[in-house]
Design an enzyme around this catalytic site. Sequence first.
Site, PDB file in Angstrom:
ATOM      1  N   GLN A 128      42.155  35.600  38.757  1.00  0.00           N
ATOM      2  CA  GLN A 128      42.096  36.750  39.666  1.00  0.00           C
ATOM      3  C   GLN A 128      42.372  38.045  38.901  1.00  0.00           C
ATOM      4  O   GLN A 128      43.488  38.266  38.443  1.00  0.00           O
ATOM      5  CB  GLN A 128      43.143  36.580  40.772  1.00  0.00           C
ATOM      6  CG  GLN A 128      43.147  37.699  41.787  1.00  0.00           C
ATOM      7  CD  GLN A 128      44.338  37.604  42.731  1.00  0.00           C
ATOM      8  OE1 GLN A 128      45.455  37.393  42.275  1.00  0.00           O
ATOM      9  NE2 GLN A 128      44.104  37.752  44.008  1.00  0.00           N
ATOM     10  N   GLY A 129      41.365  38.906  38.797  1.00  0.00           N
ATOM     11  CA  GLY A 129      41.529  40.190  38.107  1.00  0.00           C
ATOM     12  C   GLY A 129      41.642  41.327  39.109  1.00  0.00           C
ATOM     13  O   GLY A 129      40.708  42.115  39.270  1.00  0.00           O
ATOM     14  N   SER A 131      45.172  43.085  39.753  1.00  0.00           N
ATOM     15  CA  SER A 131      46.197  44.045  39.306  1.00  0.00           C
ATOM     16  C   SER A 131      45.810  44.732  38.001  1.00  0.00           C
ATOM     17  O   SER A 131      45.162  44.137  37.139  1.00  0.00           O
ATOM     18  CB  SER A 131      47.527  43.333  39.083  1.00  0.00           C
ATOM     19  OG  SER A 131      47.890  42.612  40.220  1.00  0.00           O
ATOM     20  N   SER A 163      46.760  35.398  35.984  1.00  0.00           N
ATOM     21  CA  SER A 163      47.195  34.011  35.779  1.00  0.00           C
ATOM     22  C   SER A 163      46.018  33.155  35.320  1.00  0.00           C
ATOM     23  O   SER A 163      44.915  33.263  35.862  1.00  0.00           O
ATOM     24  CB  SER A 163      47.757  33.424  37.075  1.00  0.00           C
ATOM     25  OG  SER A 163      48.804  34.228  37.570  1.00  0.00           O
ATOM     26  N   GLU A 249      45.130  34.096  50.220  1.00  0.00           N
ATOM     27  CA  GLU A 249      46.201  33.935  49.231  1.00  0.00           C
ATOM     28  C   GLU A 249      47.561  33.878  49.914  1.00  0.00           C
ATOM     29  O   GLU A 249      48.416  33.074  49.567  1.00  0.00           O
ATOM     30  CB  GLU A 249      46.133  35.086  48.216  1.00  0.00           C
ATOM     31  CG  GLU A 249      47.068  34.886  47.025  1.00  0.00           C
ATOM     32  CD  GLU A 249      46.901  35.934  45.937  1.00  0.00           C
ATOM     33  OE1 GLU A 249      46.095  36.868  46.129  1.00  0.00           O
ATOM     34  OE2 GLU A 249      47.580  35.827  44.912  1.00  0.00           O
TER      35      GLU A 249
END
Length: 388
Positions: A128-129, A131, A163, A249
Site C-alpha cells: 500500500q503506497g 503515506s 509494509s 482496512e
Amino acid sequence: MDLTYTEEEQDFRARLREWLAATLPGLPPRPDPLDWPGRRAYDTGWQRRLYDAGYAGLHWPADAGGRGATPTQHLIFLEETELAGAPYVGANFVGLLHAGPTIAAEGTPRQRARWLPPVLRGDEVWCQGFSEPDAGSDLASLRTRAVRDGDAYVVTGSKIWTSHAEVADWCELLVRTEPVSAAVPKHRGITWLAMPMNAPGVTVRPLRTLTGTAEFAQMYLDEVRVPVANRVGDENDGWRVTMVTLSFERGTAFVGEVVACRRTLRRLAAAARGNGRWDDQELRRTLGRLNAEFTALWRLTQWSVSEAQHTGTAVPGNGGSVFKLRYSHARQELYDAAARVLGAGSLDLSHDWTPERLSSLSYTIAAGTSQIQQDIVAERILGLPRGR
Ligand SMILES: Cc1cc2nc3c(=O)[nH]c(=O)nc-3n(C[C@H](O)[C@H](O)[C@H](O)COP(=O)(O)OP(=O)(O)OC[C@H]3O[C@@H](n4cnc5c(N)ncnc54)[C@H](O)[C@@H]3O)c2cc1C
C-alpha cells in the site's frame, strides 16, 4: 439482527474444522521475521493451499474469482482458522484484505480478471503506497505527482511506511493528478493506481522497526510509467476510491486478530495461574476487563456482518473506525498485561509475547491513528460539530 448460525453455516464450520485438523499438523513454523522473502514464500504457499481447498476469497463475488459465500461464512472462516492456529495472512494482507476488495468493488471487469485471481491463488503480493513523509494522517496533502503521457502516467515522488514493499509485486498507489489550487481542493486531484513494483524507477529502501525487523520501507519513485489502464476509478476521483480501501482496512482487516487475542488472553491467564501472578488482584481485574472487551469486539463484528448480510452492503461503513479504535488499544493493554505476567522475562525477545508487545505500539498508528478514528467517530457517526 440474527446472531445464530444456520444449519448450512454449522455444516460449513464442521467441514472447515475437519480440513484444518487434517492440514495443519506437519506444517513447518513460519520463517523468522528477519527473513521476509522466506515469509512471503510461506504466506503465499499457505494461501495456495486455501485456494486449492476452496477457501480463498470466500465472500468475494463469483465474478471477482470468489466463492460467493455469505459474510457469516467468512466470519466463521476467520474464527476457525485463528482458533486452530492456522498461519497468519502475513504478506498477503494488503492484496486479500483491502486492495483486492477495492478492485472487486471499483475495478472494471478487465481489472478484476487481471488482478484478483493471482491474489486469491497467492501468486501475487500487494503493498500500500498511501503515506508520504509529509502526508500521513493528512493523507489528502500527498504530493507524489502523476503526469499523463500518452497511455501512461509518469509518477515521481516518495512513499513511506510501505509494509512488505520489498516482497510485493503490485502497489495500490495514490498520486496527485491535479495540482491543488483555488479551484481544486486537495481531496479532488487524487487518483488510485495499480503500480507494478518491478517498473523502472521504483527504488525500495527497507526501514528497521523497534523489533529489529524491516517489514516496511521508504519507496522512491522516479519517473515511473504506470499504464492508464491501471487506474481504478476515474482520474481525480481517487479520494472516493481511497475511502473504500480504508473502510475495508479499518472495517474487516483486523477481525481475525480479535480471535487470536482471545486465545492469547487464555494463555496469559493460564501462565499467571502457573507462576503465582494470579494473586495480583489488579492483574486479574485487567484480564477480566480485557476478556469483556475482546468479547464485545467479536460481538460488534458479528453484528456488523449480520447487518451487511441483511442489507446486502459490500463496503463496510464508518463503524470500522469504532472497531479499529477499541481494538488497537485493547491489543496494547493485552501485551502490557503479558509483560506483567512474565515479569523480568518480558525482556526476553525470544518469548513470542515480547515482540508482540513492541509491535502492538504501532496498532494505534497504522491504518490511521486513534486521534483520527476519534475524529471520524465524533463527526461522521455521532454528528458532532467539527473541532477545526
Ligand atoms: C506498522 C505500520 C505499518 C504501516 N504500513 C503502511 C503501509 O503499508 N502503507 C502506507 O501507506 N502507510 C502505512 N503506515 C503509515 C500510517 O498509515 C501512518 O503512520 C499514519 O496514518 C499516521 O501518519 P503519520 O505517521 O504521518 O503521523 P502524523 O499524521 O504526523 O501524526 C502525528 C500525530 O499527530 C496526530 N494528529 C495528526 N493530525 C491530527 C488531527 N487532525 N487531529 C488530532 N490529532 C492529529 C496523530 O494522531 C499522531 O498522534 C504504517 C504505519 C505503521 C506504524
